[in-house]
Design an enzyme around this catalytic site. Structure first.
Site, short mmCIF file in Angstrom:
data_model
loop_
_atom_site.label_atom_id
_atom_site.label_comp_id
_atom_site.label_asym_id
_atom_site.label_seq_id
_atom_site.Cartn_x
_atom_site.Cartn_y
_atom_site.Cartn_z
N HIS A 135 0.82 -1.23 0.00
CA HIS A 135 0.00 0.00 0.00
C HIS A 135 0.85 1.27 0.00
O HIS A 135 0.32 2.36 -0.22
CB HIS A 135 -0.92 0.04 1.22
CG HIS A 135 -1.97 -1.03 1.23
ND1 HIS A 135 -2.85 -1.21 0.20
CD2 HIS A 135 -2.28 -1.98 2.16
CE1 HIS A 135 -3.66 -2.22 0.48
NE2 HIS A 135 -3.33 -2.72 1.66
N ASP A 171 -2.59 -10.71 -2.23
CA ASP A 171 -3.16 -10.16 -0.98
C ASP A 171 -4.62 -9.78 -1.26
O ASP A 171 -4.97 -9.41 -2.38
CB ASP A 171 -2.35 -8.91 -0.58
CG ASP A 171 -2.73 -8.39 0.80
OD1 ASP A 171 -2.01 -8.69 1.76
OD2 ASP A 171 -3.75 -7.67 0.90
N HIS A 173 -6.20 -7.27 -0.40
CA HIS A 173 -6.35 -5.84 -0.68
C HIS A 173 -5.62 -5.48 -1.97
O HIS A 173 -4.61 -6.11 -2.30
CB HIS A 173 -5.78 -5.02 0.47
CG HIS A 173 -6.39 -5.32 1.80
ND1 HIS A 173 -5.84 -6.24 2.67
CD2 HIS A 173 -7.51 -4.84 2.39
CE1 HIS A 173 -6.61 -6.31 3.76
NE2 HIS A 173 -7.63 -5.48 3.61
N ASP A 258 -4.37 -12.82 3.60
CA ASP A 258 -5.67 -12.37 4.11
C ASP A 258 -6.87 -12.75 3.23
O ASP A 258 -8.01 -12.50 3.66
CB ASP A 258 -5.65 -10.87 4.45
CG ASP A 258 -4.90 -10.02 3.46
OD1 ASP A 258 -4.60 -10.52 2.37
OD2 ASP A 258 -4.63 -8.84 3.77
ZN LIG Z 1 -3.99 -7.18 2.78
#
Ligand SMILES: [Zn+2]
Length: 351
Positions: A135, A171, A173, A258
């Protein structure tokens, strides 16, 4: 094919780890916590996997290396917050006094992993690092991430002369920081599967790159509730044909766990075994070019440790799955989504 080499020599797999990674203190109740790495190492040790891995001791990335991706002013602001004893980079991203040094060590660990594979010393490396990175933007830390470990590794490989680097980000996200680092760059193909809509909000499938980089960003946003069949379907139907055409010289994986069915933050239903299956698919794509996986998210300790164990079983060449995942049928909604992505990416790739 490799003469007298033993199986162990043919499948030399490394592990990046350092106890200083535990010193990035995010507080008592933060999901991205030191216990994650402690649990991974305990699982690898108790299962006998740890002793089969070549240990790589990380060294901190230099300021010059972190500047491959990040602005000097941002790097200094992280250092300053840590020197004052810690604080918040954003509402999700606490740092402690040691976090700046630990983040340099995490980034440097992934760079060292890449060097070991690039130089031919190892076939693949799993970098059990924290804080995570995908991120982190050029001038902003966010979403538990300080410096973008995988983006720095890709820039490092470009400076070693590579022209085709594939980043696979599984991931749950979207890796907004990695996408934006290479959005107009045809030498780095960024592929991401992620829950959508979800944090951080980017990664719709019409985000395909800009300028020279058009077609070199491949986003597969997925609805909550996707599991083994959907992930394997997407990897086979979208990642595989594009990657085979791209012919990567090196594969970096933003390995977040995740999407696991037990993860407390996200809403996917992926089993531990499927992370081994995805690694097998990527190994096939990489076909001898180097592979380095860097830990991103994953907040269920049992899901995280079992999944990492399956990934390492694959890297070591003894992953077996009789779970029938490849024969499962993906949901119609995901098949329709994939058809739409193939239509959009078909402008750039022979899908
Ligand atoms: Zn994540």
């Amino acid at each position: 094919m490799s003469g007298g080499l033993s199986d162990a020599d043919k499948r030399r797999t490394g592990l990046v780890y350092h106890p200083d990674f535990l010193k990035h203190d995010t507080g008592a109740h933060h999901p991205e916590r030191a216990a994650r790495l402690i649990a991974i190492i305990e699982k690898l040790e108790s299962s006998g996997v740890l002793e089969r891995l070549i240990k790589i001791s990380p060294e901190p990335a230099s300021l010059e290396q972190v500047e491959y991706v990040h602005e000097r002013s941002y790097i200094e602001s992280v250092r300053n917050v840590c020197e004052r004893g810690g604080g918040m980079l954003d509402p999700d991203t606490p740092v402690s006094a040691a976090s700046y040094e630990v983040a340099l060590l995490a980034a440097g660990g992934v760079l060292k992993a890449v060097d070991e594979v690039f130089n031919g010393n190892l076939e693949s490396v799993f970098a059990a690092v924290r804080p995570p990175g995908h991120h982190a933007e050029r001038n902003k830390g966010m979403g538990f991430c300080l410096f973008n470990n995988v983006a720095l590794a890709a820039e490092h490989l470009k400076r070693r002369g590579l022209k085709r680097i594939l980043i696979v980000d599984w991931d749950v996200h979207h890796g907004n920081g990695t996408q934006s680092a290479f959005y107009d760059d045809a030498s780095v193909l960024y592929f991401s599967t992620h829950q959508y809509p979800y944090y951080p909000g980017t990664g719709w499938f019409d985000e395909t790159g800009s300028g020279d980089g058009r077609g070199f960003t491949v986003n597969v946003p997925l609805p909550a509730g996707c599991g083994d069949a959907e992930y394997v379907y997407v990897f086979q139907e979208v990642l595989k044909p594009i990657a085979v055409e791209f012919r990567p010289e090196f594969v970096l994986i933003s390995a977040g766990f995740d999407p696991h069915e037990t993860d407390p933050l996200a809403g996917m239903r992926v089993s531990s075994e499927t992370f081994g299956v995805l690694t097998e698919i990527i190994k096939e794509i990489a076909s001898g070019s180097g592979m380095v996986l860097a830990l991103e998210g994953g907040y269920s300790l049992s899901g995280l440790t079992e999944s990492v164990w399956c990934v390492l079983a694959s890297l070591l060449g003894d992953f077996e799955c009789d779970c029938g995942i490849s024969k499962m049928e993906a949901k119609a909604a995901v098949k329709n989504r994939v058809a739409e992505i193939k239509r959009i990416q078909g402008e750039y790739w022979g899908l």
